[in-house]
Design an enzyme around this catalytic site. Structure first.
Site: not given
Ligand code: CMC
Length: 433
Positions: A309, A367
């Protein structure tokens, strides 16, 4: 109970030979913010913050999240208390009006929601325009926007009375629209709302009753539905809420703004993750396949959906309640040994003990367990994000209302770091190489 921000000092920014003192503001809780509104005028420079990872876009008194501690408060009340003690309609009142209602306020608020659940009969023709295999979120985006064409009497966004009527209409009609999107999808006739049922019961009945057989409401499922709605009601300045605010900042009507929010919610990184999370569990199939799947996450072949998240760097407090709801719903539907629930629990355990997830502070979000719960209640995966949209409508409209009442509100207009060509002269096509 809203507190004006206090000045907590200043921050000095030096850019070349220019220096500027920027006010530092404190809210009622949470990190201080550096007020950069005068920065461009004083220095000629912008800030650069793609994805708004360090930017507060507005003042808000609705929802507070402490992502490090895993805390979520609506108007100060912890989400777990609201989920266990309150009802969705009461939470709607809290979000819209700032306080839990008295008994008489609750009665009149609930009555006004109940009295607005029906749709104009002409509205039903919109559904017929969609292909039967249309994703229900496509139907939601189109039909909710179309509400703007039916309620000219409440489109004056500068009139608080009309704004309130639109808010009630949206909260009241969203279950009817969502249930129709489902019924159309499965090829069954629409079921009209019934005023003697509560919000969650009414929605379940509109989804699952058929002309040949009425729906017998299981109180455990109705309570679980209500709790799912509470868990998704608002979540601060997330992508879809920011979209609603941005759309509303131009003066667009509330129905159009909520349609914009639904479009944003649809994406798999946001509300679409619940659908993706269940598809992922089905793909994994059995606990033996988890190590392979985790290896694929580390190789960046796929993400662990329902994990991670932007704000929570700890267990999402909604996920905790959702896991309990999953337990209850699976017990009520006789599926306590559901193989996907076993996969989910094992997957969570493996991920929480794996260095990749630990060092990135990736925990289950709301989720992760919602798909299993909704599926056990009888919803197909394509409806999961629709249910999220239904619940989030109150958050969107409460945030929109708050923005409309904010005297410092301006049209949202970010700037950019331009990296394209500098000025050059047009060359006629005959002279281009
Ligand atoms: N699986 C694997 N790796 C992950 C995941 C995941 N679900 N989420 C983040 N990472 C890794 C990402 O690859 C990055 O790694 P590195 O630093 O080595 O490149 C690190 O963790 C930081 O991630 P980020 O993408 O910079 O984090 P963000 O804050 O931009 O993204 C997120 C947040 C929710 C988009 C992401 O965690 C994600 O895509 N999760 C899966 C989708 C999901 O479950 N979304 C629902 C969110 S809660 C409900 C809502 O409010 O919509």
């Amino acid at each position: 109970m809203t507190e004006a921000p206090k000045t907590a000092g200043t921050a000095t920014l030096t850019l070349g030979d220019k220096s500027v003192e920027l006010p530092v503001l404190s809210g009622s809780t949470g990190p201080d913010v550096v007020d950069i509104r005068k920065m461009y005028g004083a220095t000629g420079a912008f800030t650069f913050d793609p994805g708004f990872t360090s930017t507060a876009s507005c003042e808000s008194a609705l929802t507070y999240i402490d992502g490090d501690e895993g805390i979520l408060l609506h108007r100060g009340y912890p989400i777990d208390q609201l989920a266990s003690k309150s009802t969705f309609v009461e939470v709607c009142h809290l979000l819209l009006h700032g306080e839990l209602p008295s008994a008489s306020e609750f009665e009149s608020f609930e009555r006004s929601v109940t009295m607005h659940t029906m749709l104009h009969s002409q509205f039903d023709r919109f559904f017929e325009g969609f292909r039967r295999d249309a994703h229900p979120m496509a139907i939601m985006v189109g039909t909710v926007g179309a509400l703007s064409a039916f309620y000219h009497d409440s489109l004056d966004i500068h009139d608080p009375v009309q704004r309130n009527i639109s808010a009630i209409r949206l909260i009241a009609k969203m279950p009817t629209i969502a249930a129709r999107a489902y019924k159309y999808h499965v090829g069954q006739p629409f079921v009209s709302p019934r005023n003697d049922l509560n919000y969650a019961e009414n929605f379940l009945r509109m989804c699952f009753a058929v002309p040949a057989e009425d729906y017998v409401i299981d109180p455990a499922l109705a309570r679980a539905m209500d709790r799912i709605l509470i868990l998704h009601a608002d979540h601060e300045q997330n992508a879809s809420t920011s979209t609603v605010r941005l759309a509303g900042s131009s003066g667009a009507n509330p129905f159009a703004c909520i349609a914009a929010g639904i479009a944003c919610l649809w994406g798999p990184s946001h509300g679409g993750a619940n659908e993706e999370a269940l598809n992922m569990l089905k793909e994994i199939g059995t606990p033996e396949n988890i190590p392979d799947f985790i290896a694929g996450v580390k190789d960046r072949r796929h993400k662990l959906m329902g994990f991670g998240h932007r704000v929570y760097k700890n267990y999402d407090p909604r996920a905790r309640v959702m896991k309990e709801s999953a337990d209850e719903v699976l017990a009520a539907t006789g599926r306590i040994n559901d193989p996907l629930f076993q996969v989910a629990k094992e997957l969570e355990k493996v991920a929480l003990n794996d260095e990749y997830f630990i060092e990135r502070k990736l925990f289950p979000n709301v989720d992760f367990y919602s798909g299993i719960t909704l599926s056990a209640m009888g919803f197909p995966t394509t409806m999961f994000t629709v249910l999220f949209a239904l619940a989030r409508t109150v958050g969107w409209i409460a945030q929109w209302q708050e923005m409309m009442e904010d005297p410092s509100q301006k049209i949202g207009r970010p700037r950019q770091l331009y990296t394209g060509p500098t000025e050059r002269d047009y060359v006629p096509i005959s002279q281009r190489g």
